[in-house]
Design a protein around this motif. Sequence first.
Motif, PDB file in Angstrom:
ATOM      1  N   ASP A 183       0.837  -1.194   0.000  1.00 27.66           N
ATOM      2  CA  ASP A 183       0.000   0.000   0.000  1.00 27.66           C
ATOM      3  C   ASP A 183       0.880   1.256   0.000  1.00 27.66           C
ATOM      4  N   ALA A 184       0.573   2.200  -0.907  1.00 26.31           N
ATOM      5  CA  ALA A 184       1.432   3.372  -1.090  1.00 26.31           C
ATOM      6  C   ALA A 184       1.528   4.202   0.184  1.00 26.31           C
ATOM      7  N   TYR A 185       0.437   4.272   0.918  1.00 27.90           N
ATOM      8  CA  TYR A 185       0.407   5.053   2.158  1.00 27.90           C
ATOM      9  C   TYR A 185       1.357   4.455   3.193  1.00 27.90           C
ATOM     10  N   LYS A 240       3.858   2.430   2.553  1.00 28.47           N
ATOM     11  CA  LYS A 240       5.210   2.287   2.030  1.00 28.47           C
ATOM     12  C   LYS A 240       6.127   3.417   2.481  1.00 28.47           C
ATOM     13  N   ASN A 241       5.543   4.616   2.689  1.00 25.08           N
ATOM     14  CA  ASN A 241       6.321   5.787   3.100  1.00 25.08           C
ATOM     15  C   ASN A 241       6.737   5.730   4.550  1.00 25.08           C
ATOM     16  N   GLU A 296      -5.000  -3.771   3.196  1.00 22.63           N
ATOM     17  CA  GLU A 296      -3.927  -4.430   2.463  1.00 22.63           C
ATOM     18  C   GLU A 296      -4.014  -5.949   2.637  1.00 22.63           C
TER      19      GLU A 296
END
Length: 304
Positions: A2-4, A6-7, A215
């Motif tokens: 999940d892009a959120y 991943k940060n 996710e």
Amino acid sequence: MDAYLKNIKEWALVAQAVRRFRTADPSVVVGPGDDAAVIRGPKELYGLLTVDMLVESVHFKKGEDLRRVGYKAVAVSVSDIAAMGGEPRFALVSAGLPRKDLARRAQALFAGLGQCARRYGVSVIGGDINRSDRLVIDVFMTGEVKKKNLVLRSGAKDGDTIFVSGPLGGSQRSGRHLFFVPRVKEARFLVKNFKVNAMMDLSDGLGMDLSRLCEASRLGAEIFEDDIPRNPGVKTMAAALGDGEDYELLFTLAPAQARRLSAYSAGRFHFYPIGRMTTAFKGVRICTRGGLLKKLPPPKFRHF
Ligand SMILES: Nc1ncnc2c1ncn2[C@@H]1O[C@H](COP(=O)(O)OP(=O)(O)O)[C@@H](O)[C@H]1O
Ligand SMILES: Cc1ncc(C[n+]2csc(CCOP(=O)(O)OP(=O)(O)O)c2C)c(N)n1
Ligand SMILES: [Mg+2]
């Protein structure tokens, strides 16, 4: 990933550990990645295993009442076992304690541990003590769950209603993160009477934890801003979503089960419907009164 998530370095590290420790051992039903691991136990039961560490200045302030710290150290693991649909059983407790005022502080810490363990039927059956510059306490806990009651984070279905078991936010400011009530009774009630598709406890805040549930279930979630219950004094949505350490249950039910829940639990428990699972997008979106879909605000607490 999940892009959120991943940060956030913590999740990259956790994902790395989860991959590295993946196992083909047939006794392991669920390895790293959920609230607790699942192992094959006797006949109709699965064993549950979980470990959580509390570190001074990260999970509690230096100088905090150590009875409360001990209570919290056990309660966070009880909460993880409950979130799998299970009952806590045994604990091993490792503590790192500074030299200063050792006897008095150890006594307070163990009093708190013992109090919480007794309250939830946990037997502390071992541990380890070391000297450490900062106070550290690590609780390894086992539990058990009837096979039919096991609930994972990965089981949410398209169209499921999403619920939380209580109001969110302000846990640190109010001190609640030290004396919260792990939702054992609520989880027991839910798994006994409903088909719970997915469940987890809220330690990192609804924003992050619902992202993790999404996710794991390979779905998205749409939550309604006005339906998210907030604790007194919690002024912003960002605080309700991001303060963390709520230790409420987050779970999903198919719509028909969800309709039955509000009638059935009235008077005993209050569960708050906050949104629904969807295949329309990945990750979490917040729906405002005007019908606008907003992305999650950045998380407030990060380990790294
Ligand atoms: N160092 C590690 N080694 C192996 N597995 C890990 C490690 N750190 C975290 N995990 C696993 O990753 C998942 C998420 O961890 P965490 O965020 O601590 O979970 P929770 O919020 O349920 O306590 C858990 O299943 C945990 O067992
Ligand atoms: C001194 C102090 N700083 C910050 C916090 C807030 N805080 C600490 S850990 C955490 C997130 C959850 O903790 P974690 O160890 O990641 O729990 P897990 O997901 O492993 O169950 C939050 C919001 C606190 N309780 N005390
Ligand atoms: Mg953890």
